[in-house]
Design an enzyme around this catalytic site. Structure first.
Site: not given
Lengths: 390, 390
Positions: A237-240
């Site tokens: 997953r990407h954090p933002s």
């Protein structure tokens, strides 16, 4: 001599005519000088006479030759010199008199002890760019410590944000500690060449694997300062940004990435779930990032009904950024990668069908060659080098 | 105007005097131009007037400002131009007349449709280096497809060798798809500057995120060709060097790496288990790689008896390459990282104490500054830019 080796002319490129004397071993340094060779420089690899570069002993082996060594050293010339021997030191001086770049990855201080330290070199060869790539850099409390890729990956923070929370430690599957340092060193060297074109002056370049890892942490540093807490691993997953991860399908996974709200709205139309774009939990990127677990569940509820091929065809046709998770074989044989000629056979029949990645930098005016040049046997190019540097 | 912004002079560096017109957004392009700014270039970021760079909307936010944006855009100037508007196009031409580099990361063909394609530019500005960084490159069957980091990581094979076998998909925890392409693009641009210094000719540079990922797969490609099988993820382990992974201790993990047989023998003496070096399963690197599970069990049997601090002190004292697995906070505050001034505060009080990573390239003659310059507000530097490019 030279029958199967790197004795072809350097490839054509913007660094044509540049001479690099390469004292490096194993990975960060050799990767750097391979990039310079791919850009057109002539790279003369100086190896110790007792077996040469350590990585000649690293697997995988193909017909008795190290694929590891070939992948980083193709397109270079080799001469074996004992740097503690006076006669061999004199040969090194012959090379340096005409060289543009000297690069080394010994522990700090070793070059000076051998009589080839940066101050001595600056006096004798003011045109020479002296580049050092090392684990921790030429200065600071850890300067003398030894390092390998995993040391830099572990200390530099990248392992702490790679993997799944609670899982055993995870190293980036390629040696990004070395490769990052090699890339930064190459960038430093070519920048120093540009500077020398205007000033006439050779300068030193000092790059550390640990520093390079910090420079590749991206937004993880800002996330730490914004919350006061160290970021954790997030799986795929990407954090933002959301959606921006791997999603389960009926038969495997696909990755999907929508970097702004209008793309997400388009995506919801494409998947025939337009209501998701109006769901207050998913209305903006900030909201989707907050509710990323709910978003994943909502998407996987229907993504799992069809196989990946179905979704990828739909998404490619409609301009939704998406992809399969390719293994290395699939990546190499992908039609785009083939078209771009990124992975090409090595011009050494004894290791066929070995292919290696080349520089991904394409320039107008310099064609991509049809093969990659072979890697040299230890000391293979001695006669020619001695003749070229009288 | 310019009260908190990037309006300081460019930092000192080997690219002093170079002017970069930067049309890029989000990550690969902005990371590339940040590297050029850190090397001393003047970078003029051209943003769309409707909100500017997409990444201004990406978290984490600090006092309302995007830490994501700041980390990649500090040290640049900003001007807002609508590239479809004739008056704004005329301003862009004023910049290009004097610029050394134009860099863009639109989808292929967009620049030509706007009237700023590489052929048009070559005619009007023969000195200009035209650099494109994109998901898939300017040519090939996927050239028109959109991409984000995870697309390149998934298609490029790195995700297939990162993580633990059987675990959910794992992305490298920093956006190596973008950062790799940004680094290669910067290397291409500076190489093209060097070429121009000698030929007078500006050339084009074409770098793809996907190609860059293949170029960073390292020995995984050779492993595929040597066995015919795609390599699998290995957790924290190296595929062909042992010991080279993370080992459990009493309280956490340490990483240990011994890249040759004599270092392994030294290590066995240091841990007072000299018999391991004589064990036929562990006598050579090739043998240790074959018996890596047994080796790990043998080492963890006693490493788990003492805490990590004990082992790290011992290994550092005796020259065994080893390290703790630092989180991002520990990495930033590590004494060596602090000494090297790699992560420095941003010169923008409104986001204190935000610090960001800088270039890890140290040159003689160019000092590391004490802070990193601020990132610009959208259009902040318009007046000065218009005055400087009449």
């Amino acid at each position: 001599m030279a029958q199967s080796g790197a004795s072809a002319a350097p490839v054509e490129g913007p660094l044509a005519g540049i001479i690099v004397v390469d004292l490096t071993r194993v990975l960060a340094g050799p990767f750097c000088t391979m990039l310079l060779a791919d850009l057109g420089a002539r790279v003369i690899k100086v190896e110790n006479p007792k077996g040469g570069d350590d990585s000649r002993a690293y697997g995988p082996f193909i017909n008795g030759k190290s694929g590891y060594f070939i992948a980083q050293n193709r397109g270079k010339e080799s001469i074996a010199l004992d740097l503690k021997n006076e006669g061999d030191q004199a040969i090194l001086h012959r090379l340096l008199k005409r060289a543009d770049v000297l690069i080394e990855n010994f522990r700090p201080g070793t070059m000076a002890r051998l009589g080839f330290g940066p101050e001595e070199m600056k006096k004798r060869y003011p045109q020479l760019i002296f580049a050092s790539t090392s684990g921790f850099g030429q200065t600071g409390p850890y300067a003398d410590r030894p390092a390998y890729d995993i040391i830099a990956q572990a200390m530099g923070g990248i392992m702490s944000i790679t993997g799944h929370e609670g899982s055993e430690p995870t190293r980036v599957g390629a040696s990004i500690g070395d490769l990052g340092a090699g890339l930064f060193t190459a960038l430093g060297i070519v920048s120093a060449l540009h500077h020398r074109n205007r000033s006439g002056e050779g300068i030193t370049v000092d790059v550390a694997m640990l520093d390079s890892q910090l420079a590749l942490l991206e937004n993880a540093i800002a996330r730490y300062y914004s919350t006061g807490k160290a970021p954790k691993p997030l799986g795929a997953r990407h954090p933002s940004i959301a959606p921006f991860e791997a999603y389960r399908t009926q038969d495997s996974h696909v990755v999907i990435a929508c970097g702004n709200d209008s793309l997400f709205r388009t995506f919801c139309g494409v998947i025939e779930h337009p209501h998701l774009a109006d769901d207050p939990r998913f209305a903006t990127n900030a909201k989707r990032s907050e509710n990323v677990v709910a978003l994943k569940a909502a998407l996987e509820a229907f993504l799992t009904e069809k196989p990946s091929a179905h979704w990828l065809e739909l998404f490619n046709r409609t301009g939704i950024p998406s992809a399969p998770i390719n293994d290395v074989a699939q990546a190499i044989h992908d039609p785009q990668v083939q078209h771009r000629q990124i992975v090409l056979p090595v011009a050494d029949e004894s290791v066929a069908p070995l292919a290696v990645a080349g520089s991904p930098i394409k320039f107008s005016g310099f064609a991509t060659p049809a093969t990659r040049p072979a890697a040299p046997e230890l000391d293979q190019d001695r006669a020619r080098i001695l003749a070229d540097f009288p």
